[in-house]
Design a protein around this motif. Structure first.
Motif, mmCIF file in Angstrom:
data_model
loop_
_atom_site.group_PDB
_atom_site.id
_atom_site.type_symbol
_atom_site.label_atom_id
_atom_site.label_comp_id
_atom_site.label_asym_id
_atom_site.label_seq_id
_atom_site.Cartn_x
_atom_site.Cartn_y
_atom_site.Cartn_z
ATOM 1 N N PHE A 1 0.842 -1.194 0.000
ATOM 2 C CA PHE A 1 0.000 0.000 0.000
ATOM 3 C C PHE A 1 0.884 1.253 0.000
ATOM 4 C CE2 PHE A 1 -2.507 3.241 2.282
ATOM 5 C CZ PHE A 1 -3.651 3.265 1.478
ATOM 6 N N SER A 2 1.918 1.266 0.846
ATOM 7 C CA SER A 2 2.796 2.438 0.910
ATOM 8 C C SER A 2 3.460 2.687 -0.446
ATOM 9 C CB SER A 2 3.901 2.250 1.956
ATOM 10 O OG SER A 2 3.347 1.832 3.168
ATOM 11 N N SER A 3 3.949 1.606 -1.079
ATOM 12 C CA SER A 3 4.641 1.769 -2.366
ATOM 13 C C SER A 3 3.711 2.384 -3.402
ATOM 14 C CB SER A 3 5.128 0.412 -2.902
ATOM 15 O OG SER A 3 5.876 -0.247 -1.929
ATOM 16 N N ALA A 4 2.474 1.849 -3.471
ATOM 17 C CA ALA A 4 1.523 2.357 -4.472
ATOM 18 C C ALA A 4 1.164 3.812 -4.173
ATOM 19 C CB ALA A 4 0.269 1.478 -4.479
ATOM 20 N N ILE A 5 0.942 4.115 -2.902
ATOM 21 C CA ILE A 5 0.468 5.464 -2.537
ATOM 22 C C ILE A 5 1.568 6.520 -2.732
ATOM 23 C CG2 ILE A 5 -0.390 6.868 -0.579
ATOM 24 C CD1 ILE A 5 -2.464 4.900 -1.868
ATOM 25 N N ILE A 6 2.822 6.138 -2.478
ATOM 26 C CA ILE A 6 3.923 7.099 -2.686
ATOM 27 C C ILE A 6 3.917 7.575 -4.151
ATOM 28 C CG2 ILE A 6 6.464 7.269 -2.886
ATOM 29 C CD1 ILE A 6 6.595 5.608 -0.265
ATOM 30 N N VAL A 7 3.762 6.602 -5.069
ATOM 31 C CA VAL A 7 3.754 6.975 -6.497
ATOM 32 C C VAL A 7 2.514 7.820 -6.809
ATOM 33 C CG1 VAL A 7 3.745 6.090 -8.868
ATOM 34 C CG2 VAL A 7 5.095 4.926 -7.095
ATOM 35 N N ASP A 8 1.350 7.405 -6.254
ATOM 36 C CA ASP A 8 0.119 8.183 -6.507
ATOM 37 C C ASP A 8 0.261 9.617 -5.986
ATOM 38 O OD1 ASP A 8 -1.115 6.020 -7.681
ATOM 39 O OD2 ASP A 8 -2.056 5.322 -5.827
ATOM 40 N N LEU A 9 0.853 9.771 -4.799
ATOM 41 C CA LEU A 9 0.992 11.127 -4.237
ATOM 42 C C LEU A 9 2.021 11.950 -5.008
ATOM 43 C CD1 LEU A 9 0.679 10.453 -0.395
ATOM 44 C CD2 LEU A 9 -1.050 11.331 -1.966
ATOM 45 N N ARG A 10 2.972 11.262 -5.642
ATOM 46 C CA ARG A 10 3.948 11.977 -6.483
ATOM 47 C C ARG A 10 3.260 12.599 -7.701
ATOM 48 N NH1 ARG A 10 6.033 14.466 -9.554
ATOM 49 N NH2 ARG A 10 8.213 14.710 -10.178
ATOM 50 N N PHE A 11 2.213 11.916 -8.207
ATOM 51 C CA PHE A 11 1.444 12.498 -9.313
ATOM 52 C C PHE A 11 0.872 13.857 -8.904
ATOM 53 C CE2 PHE A 11 1.371 8.353 -11.366
ATOM 54 C CZ PHE A 11 1.274 8.680 -12.707
ATOM 55 N N TRP A 12 0.490 13.968 -7.624
ATOM 56 C CA TRP A 12 -0.067 15.224 -7.096
ATOM 57 C C TRP A 12 1.026 16.167 -6.605
ATOM 58 C CZ3 TRP A 12 -4.765 17.289 -7.526
ATOM 59 C CH2 TRP A 12 -5.816 16.454 -7.917
ATOM 60 N N ARG A 13 2.278 15.748 -6.759
ATOM 61 C CA ARG A 13 3.447 16.522 -6.306
ATOM 62 C C ARG A 13 3.416 16.780 -4.800
ATOM 63 N NH1 ARG A 13 6.498 18.076 -10.274
ATOM 64 N NH2 ARG A 13 7.568 19.601 -8.976
ATOM 65 N N LEU A 14 2.867 15.802 -4.067
ATOM 66 C CA LEU A 14 2.806 15.957 -2.607
ATOM 67 C C LEU A 14 3.997 15.282 -1.916
ATOM 68 C CD1 LEU A 14 -1.019 15.342 -2.027
ATOM 69 C CD2 LEU A 14 0.226 17.491 -1.777
ATOM 70 N N LEU A 15 4.698 14.381 -2.661
ATOM 71 C CA LEU A 15 5.854 13.673 -2.099
ATOM 72 C C LEU A 15 6.944 13.602 -3.165
ATOM 73 C CD1 LEU A 15 4.523 10.388 -0.421
ATOM 74 C CD2 LEU A 15 5.473 12.364 0.729
ATOM 75 N N GLN A 16 8.215 13.508 -2.723
ATOM 76 C CA GLN A 16 9.332 13.268 -3.644
ATOM 77 C C GLN A 16 9.331 14.228 -4.849
ATOM 78 O OE1 GLN A 16 11.131 9.690 -3.849
ATOM 79 N NE2 GLN A 16 10.673 9.599 -1.687
ATOM 80 N N ARG A 17 8.966 15.486 -4.603
ATOM 81 C CA ARG A 17 8.838 16.477 -5.674
ATOM 82 C C ARG A 17 10.116 16.667 -6.486
ATOM 83 N NH1 ARG A 17 5.707 21.710 -3.492
ATOM 84 N NH2 ARG A 17 5.080 20.497 -1.716
ATOM 85 N N ASP A 18 11.277 16.510 -5.766
ATOM 86 C CA ASP A 18 12.554 16.764 -6.436
ATOM 87 C C ASP A 18 13.050 15.562 -7.242
ATOM 88 O OD1 ASP A 18 12.614 15.510 -3.999
ATOM 89 O OD2 ASP A 18 14.654 16.159 -3.495
ATOM 90 N N VAL A 19 12.265 14.465 -7.234
ATOM 91 C CA VAL A 19 12.675 13.275 -7.994
ATOM 92 C C VAL A 19 11.699 13.117 -9.162
ATOM 93 C CG1 VAL A 19 13.130 10.791 -7.824
ATOM 94 C CG2 VAL A 19 13.370 12.242 -5.787
ATOM 95 N N PRO A 20 12.203 12.853 -10.392
ATOM 96 C CA PRO A 20 11.284 12.674 -11.520
ATOM 97 C C PRO A 20 10.301 11.518 -11.263
ATOM 98 C CG PRO A 20 13.553 12.863 -12.278
ATOM 99 C CD PRO A 20 13.606 12.776 -10.781
#
Ligand code: HEM
Length: 168
Positions: free
Chosen positions: A44-63
């Motif tokens: 769940f964490s792995s999937a959600i990290i990527v989903d939140l990156r789409f919203w630029r809420l996490l890992q913003r500095d990583v493509p």
């Protein structure tokens, strides 16, 4: 008709030696549940990290493609662990899941989540800029990520809910 087949199958499964061992050995079910829930947490964490990156809420500095490459591949081996522990839990108490609509809801949502995850993973591995090409792609990516979050949460909810909707 399908109901009768599932009832007979559950009865047969519950009478097998493997089911009997799972039912009567005190530590097996809690151990399977613990492994299941640990695998759920990581998946769940792995999937959600990527989903939140789409919203630029996490890992913003990583493509986005790098975030997906880092987290999404882990989902598939974890799924095998979930399939293994989940199947043993079903064998131990077949009626609990096989005669339960919530279990089928969970499996339907899981199929949907996996198709979405596979599509996101494939799109980003074939074209790293796929979801960043223009404004509409970015909106579509955020929409897909939101659907993904809702569906994964639905799976968690349905998984927990099985215990409260089992056939009497
Ligand atoms: C791959 C196939 C899977 C199978 C066959 C499976 C099967 C099961 C079974 C039989 C249970 C026990 C339900 C009960 O008796 O109360 C369970 C619990 C649960 N499952 Fe799964 N599962 C699978 C994948 C997943 C996934 C992918 C997730 C979430 C991302 C998930 C989340 C949960 C949760 C939250 C519970 C409740 C755990 C608890 O309350 O102890 N499962 N699953």
């Amino acid at each position: 008709m399908i109901d009768a087949v599932l009832r007979d199958f559950s009865k047969w499964l519950a009478a097998t030696e493997l089911s009997h061992t799972i039912q009567t050995t005190g530590w097996i079910i809690p151990t399977l549940q613990t492994i299941h829930i640990l695998a759920v947490a990581v998946l769940f964490s792995s999937a959600i990290i990527v989903d939140l990156r789409f919203w630029r809420l996490l890992q913003r500095d990583v493509p986005l493609a790098d975030v997906a490459r880092r987290f999404l591949p882990a989902i598939w081996p974890l799924l095998l662990i979930l399939l293994f522990t989940g199947s043993l839990l079903i064998i131990g108490e077949p009626r609990r899941s096989l005669l339960n609509t919530t279990f089928y809801l969970k499996m339907t949502l899981l199929a949907l989540a996996l198709m979405l995850t596979g599509a996101l993973q494939w799109s980003l591995s074939s074209a790293p800029e796929f979801w960043d090409k223009d404004r509409w792609r970015r909106i579509a990516g955020r929409f897909a990520a939101t659907v993904s979050i809702v569906v994964w949460c639905g799976i968690l909810f349905a998984g927990r809910w099985i215990a409260y909707t089992q056939a009497g």
